[in-house]
Design a protein around this motif. Structure first.
Motif, PDB file in Angstrom:
ATOM      1  N   VAL A 197      26.462  46.299  72.959  1.00 58.81           N
ATOM      2  CA  VAL A 197      26.680  47.317  73.990  1.00 58.81           C
ATOM      3  C   VAL A 197      25.634  48.419  73.871  1.00 58.81           C
ATOM      4  O   VAL A 197      24.971  48.797  74.852  1.00 58.81           O
ATOM      5  N   LEU A 198      25.470  48.960  72.670  1.00 55.44           N
ATOM      6  CA  LEU A 198      24.517  50.050  72.465  1.00 55.44           C
ATOM      7  C   LEU A 198      23.081  49.586  72.702  1.00 55.44           C
ATOM      8  O   LEU A 198      22.266  50.317  73.275  1.00 55.44           O
ATOM      9  N   TRP A 199      22.766  48.383  72.277  1.00 53.94           N
ATOM     10  CA  TRP A 199      21.412  47.854  72.463  1.00 53.94           C
ATOM     11  C   TRP A 199      21.117  47.651  73.951  1.00 53.94           C
ATOM     12  O   TRP A 199      20.016  47.983  74.428  1.00 53.94           O
ATOM     13  N   SER A 200      22.086  47.106  74.686  1.00 52.87           N
ATOM     14  CA  SER A 200      21.859  46.837  76.112  1.00 52.87           C
ATOM     15  C   SER A 200      21.660  48.124  76.908  1.00 52.87           C
ATOM     16  O   SER A 200      20.904  48.148  77.887  1.00 52.87           O
ATOM     17  N   MET A 201      22.315  49.210  76.490  1.00 57.62           N
ATOM     18  CA  MET A 201      22.093  50.488  77.160  1.00 57.62           C
ATOM     19  C   MET A 201      20.631  50.926  77.011  1.00 57.62           C
ATOM     20  O   MET A 201      20.022  51.444  77.965  1.00 57.62           O
ATOM     21  N   LEU A 202      20.059  50.716  75.838  1.00 61.19           N
ATOM     22  CA  LEU A 202      18.660  51.083  75.628  1.00 61.19           C
ATOM     23  C   LEU A 202      17.712  50.118  76.324  1.00 61.19           C
ATOM     24  O   LEU A 202      16.650  50.526  76.811  1.00 61.19           O
ATOM     25  N   ASP A 203      18.078  48.844  76.383  1.00 59.58           N
ATOM     26  CA  ASP A 203      17.287  47.898  77.173  1.00 59.58           C
ATOM     27  C   ASP A 203      17.162  48.384  78.615  1.00 59.58           C
ATOM     28  O   ASP A 203      16.076  48.338  79.211  1.00 59.58           O
ATOM     29  N   ALA A 204      18.273  48.832  79.178  1.00 60.55           N
ATOM     30  CA  ALA A 204      18.263  49.285  80.569  1.00 60.55           C
ATOM     31  C   ALA A 204      17.381  50.515  80.748  1.00 60.55           C
ATOM     32  O   ALA A 204      16.625  50.628  81.724  1.00 60.55           O
ATOM     33  N   LEU A 205      17.477  51.466  79.805  1.00 62.05           N
ATOM     34  CA  LEU A 205      16.622  52.649  79.875  1.00 62.05           C
ATOM     35  C   LEU A 205      15.149  52.272  79.753  1.00 62.05           C
ATOM     36  O   LEU A 205      14.295  52.792  80.492  1.00 62.05           O
ATOM     37  N   ASP A 206      14.844  51.391  78.841  1.00 63.10           N
ATOM     38  CA  ASP A 206      13.456  50.981  78.626  1.00 63.10           C
ATOM     39  C   ASP A 206      12.898  50.315  79.892  1.00 63.10           C
ATOM     40  O   ASP A 206      11.765  50.608  80.304  1.00 63.10           O
ATOM     41  N   TYR A 207      13.680  49.449  80.499  1.00 63.64           N
ATOM     42  CA  TYR A 207      13.229  48.726  81.697  1.00 63.64           C
ATOM     43  C   TYR A 207      13.039  49.675  82.878  1.00 63.64           C
ATOM     44  O   TYR A 207      12.060  49.565  83.629  1.00 63.64           O
ATOM     45  N   ALA A 208      13.951  50.616  83.024  1.00 61.66           N
ATOM     46  CA  ALA A 208      13.903  51.501  84.185  1.00 61.66           C
ATOM     47  C   ALA A 208      12.866  52.605  84.047  1.00 61.66           C
ATOM     48  O   ALA A 208      12.220  52.987  85.035  1.00 61.66           O
ATOM     49  N   TYR A 209      12.694  53.124  82.825  1.00 57.57           N
ATOM     50  CA  TYR A 209      11.908  54.353  82.674  1.00 57.57           C
ATOM     51  C   TYR A 209      10.644  54.201  81.826  1.00 57.57           C
ATOM     52  O   TYR A 209       9.857  55.146  81.753  1.00 57.57           O
ATOM     53  N   VAL A 210      10.453  53.046  81.189  1.00 62.29           N
ATOM     54  CA  VAL A 210       9.248  52.860  80.375  1.00 62.29           C
ATOM     55  C   VAL A 210       8.434  51.699  80.952  1.00 62.29           C
ATOM     56  O   VAL A 210       7.480  51.900  81.697  1.00 62.29           O
ATOM     57  N   VAL A 211       8.760  50.475  80.615  1.00 68.42           N
ATOM     58  CA  VAL A 211       8.052  49.303  81.122  1.00 68.42           C
ATOM     59  C   VAL A 211       9.063  48.269  81.588  1.00 68.42           C
ATOM     60  O   VAL A 211       9.975  47.922  80.821  1.00 68.42           O
ATOM     61  N   PRO A 212       8.973  47.822  82.840  1.00 73.02           N
ATOM     62  CA  PRO A 212       7.949  48.111  83.854  1.00 73.02           C
ATOM     63  C   PRO A 212       8.183  49.382  84.657  1.00 73.02           C
ATOM     64  O   PRO A 212       7.408  49.693  85.557  1.00 73.02           O
ATOM     65  N   GLY A 213       9.264  50.114  84.354  1.00 70.98           N
ATOM     66  CA  GLY A 213       9.512  51.361  85.075  1.00 70.98           C
ATOM     67  C   GLY A 213      10.137  51.157  86.444  1.00 70.98           C
ATOM     68  O   GLY A 213       9.822  51.889  87.387  1.00 70.98           O
ATOM     69  N   ARG A 214      11.033  50.201  86.550  1.00 69.01           N
ATOM     70  CA  ARG A 214      11.697  49.911  87.824  1.00 69.01           C
ATOM     71  C   ARG A 214      13.063  50.597  87.848  1.00 69.01           C
ATOM     72  O   ARG A 214      14.031  50.086  87.305  1.00 69.01           O
ATOM     73  N   ILE A 215      13.122  51.756  88.463  1.00 64.33           N
ATOM     74  CA  ILE A 215      14.360  52.533  88.538  1.00 64.33           C
ATOM     75  C   ILE A 215      15.201  51.979  89.683  1.00 64.33           C
ATOM     76  O   ILE A 215      14.728  51.881  90.818  1.00 64.33           O
ATOM     77  N   PRO A 216      16.453  51.615  89.413  1.00 65.03           N
ATOM     78  CA  PRO A 216      17.289  51.069  90.480  1.00 65.03           C
ATOM     79  C   PRO A 216      17.553  52.109  91.574  1.00 65.03           C
ATOM     80  O   PRO A 216      17.536  53.324  91.311  1.00 65.03           O
ATOM     81  N   PRO A 217      17.810  51.660  92.796  1.00 64.30           N
ATOM     82  CA  PRO A 217      18.116  52.602  93.873  1.00 64.30           C
ATOM     83  C   PRO A 217      19.303  53.501  93.502  1.00 64.30           C
ATOM     84  O   PRO A 217      20.320  53.034  92.997  1.00 64.30           O
ATOM     85  N   GLY A 218      19.134  54.793  93.727  1.00 63.87           N
ATOM     86  CA  GLY A 218      20.204  55.749  93.482  1.00 63.87           C
ATOM     87  C   GLY A 218      20.259  56.298  92.078  1.00 63.87           C
ATOM     88  O   GLY A 218      20.941  57.301  91.830  1.00 63.87           O
ATOM     89  N   ALA A 219      19.573  55.665  91.124  1.00 64.62           N
ATOM     90  CA  ALA A 219      19.608  56.142  89.739  1.00 64.62           C
ATOM     91  C   ALA A 219      18.701  57.365  89.585  1.00 64.62           C
ATOM     92  O   ALA A 219      17.816  57.625  90.423  1.00 64.62           O
ATOM     93  N   PHE A 220      18.949  58.110  88.525  1.00 70.45           N
ATOM     94  CA  PHE A 220      18.154  59.301  88.221  1.00 70.45           C
ATOM     95  C   PHE A 220      16.666  58.994  88.265  1.00 70.45           C
ATOM     96  O   PHE A 220      16.186  58.019  87.677  1.00 70.45           O
ATOM     97  N   THR A 221      15.944  59.854  88.982  1.00 69.95           N
ATOM     98  CA  THR A 221      14.479  59.789  89.005  1.00 69.95           C
ATOM     99  C   THR A 221      13.957  61.101  88.447  1.00 69.95           C
ATOM    100  O   THR A 221      14.316  62.172  88.966  1.00 69.95           O
TER     101      THR A 221
END
Length: 245
Positions: free
Chosen positions: A217-241
């Protein structure tokens, strides 16, 4: 595991081995956070998404408290609710986490609205709350044993963030100081309970699986942050920008 149960000491060693291999202090996003390699916007994204975990922990604990069979157990677990919810408005860990999000420049109303959450954050945290609500008490308690490993990550986080981010102050990170005593107290109790009550090989496998699940659970939360805000940086619609909250 074999069909023969482990001794309590061997069971504890197996639990600690899970943490050594799977605890989220090893995640690349956390290494970047502690080493000062994130932008302010990326730190904000972490603080905002972690708020959902923090604010749902009391709800998770309340579901377990309602199922505990003795007054002694309920009194022990009730301390966790007070630690997080406080005993008056503005006290407790959730309130201190909001001071952290204030300190990194997020609007409090926006944070509390949960409008900017990553979908994966909501999914992972809700899955943990549901696990504790639905699984046997032994497994629910075992899933909390990530607290065995939290003092190390807290020390790294506080020292690293203060050293590397000029927008972070000791007051910003006030959440963490009480956790240095609360987490060991709580994990000591949970570990003693698991050592005593996980007697069969099946029960021991279940508690090991529960801790593995919580680490995931804790690891997957960081996976999501890394994907959205680091690489590749794909922020889902509506999420914090960053810079657009």
């Amino acid at each position: 595991m074999t069909d023969r149960p482990l001794s309590p000491d061997d069971l504890e060693a197996a639990l600690r081995a899970i943490g050594a291999a799977r605890y989220h202090n090893l995640h690349p996003f956390h290494r970047a956070l502690h080493d000062g390699r994130l932008t302010k916007g990326q730190v904000q994204a972490w603080a905002l998404n972690r708020y959902y975990y923090q604010c749902r922990i009391p709800a998770k604990d309340a579901t377990l408290l309602a199922r505990l069979p003795t007054a002694d157990l309920r009194r022990e677990w009730r301390r966790r609710l007070v630690d997080h919810d406080g005993d008056a408005p503005g006290t407790g860990g959730v309130a201190r986490w909001l001071k952290l999000t204030d300190g990194v420049g997020l609007d409090r109303a926006y944070v509390e609205s949960l409008a900017g959450l990553l979908p994966a954050t909501r999914f992972a945290v809700d899955a943990y709350v549901e696990f504790v609500r639905d699984r046997p008490i032994l497994e629910a308690i075992a899933s909390s044993l990530t607290e065995l490993f939290s003092p190390t990550i807290i020390s790294e986080r506080v020292s690293g963030m203060l050293r590397h981010y000029d927008f972070v102050t000791p007051e910003t990170l006030a959440y963490f100081q009480p956790r240095l005593t609360q987490a060991p107290r709580d994990s000591d109790f949970a570990l003693a309970y698991v050592r005593e009550h996980a007697r069969t090989a099946a029960e021991q496998k279940a508690v090991l699986d529960a801790l593995t699940f919580k680490c995931a659970v804790l690891w997957s939360m960081l996976d999501a942050l890394d994907y959205a805000y680091v690489v590749p940086g794909r922020i889902p619609p509506g999420a914090f920008t960053p810079d657009a909250s």
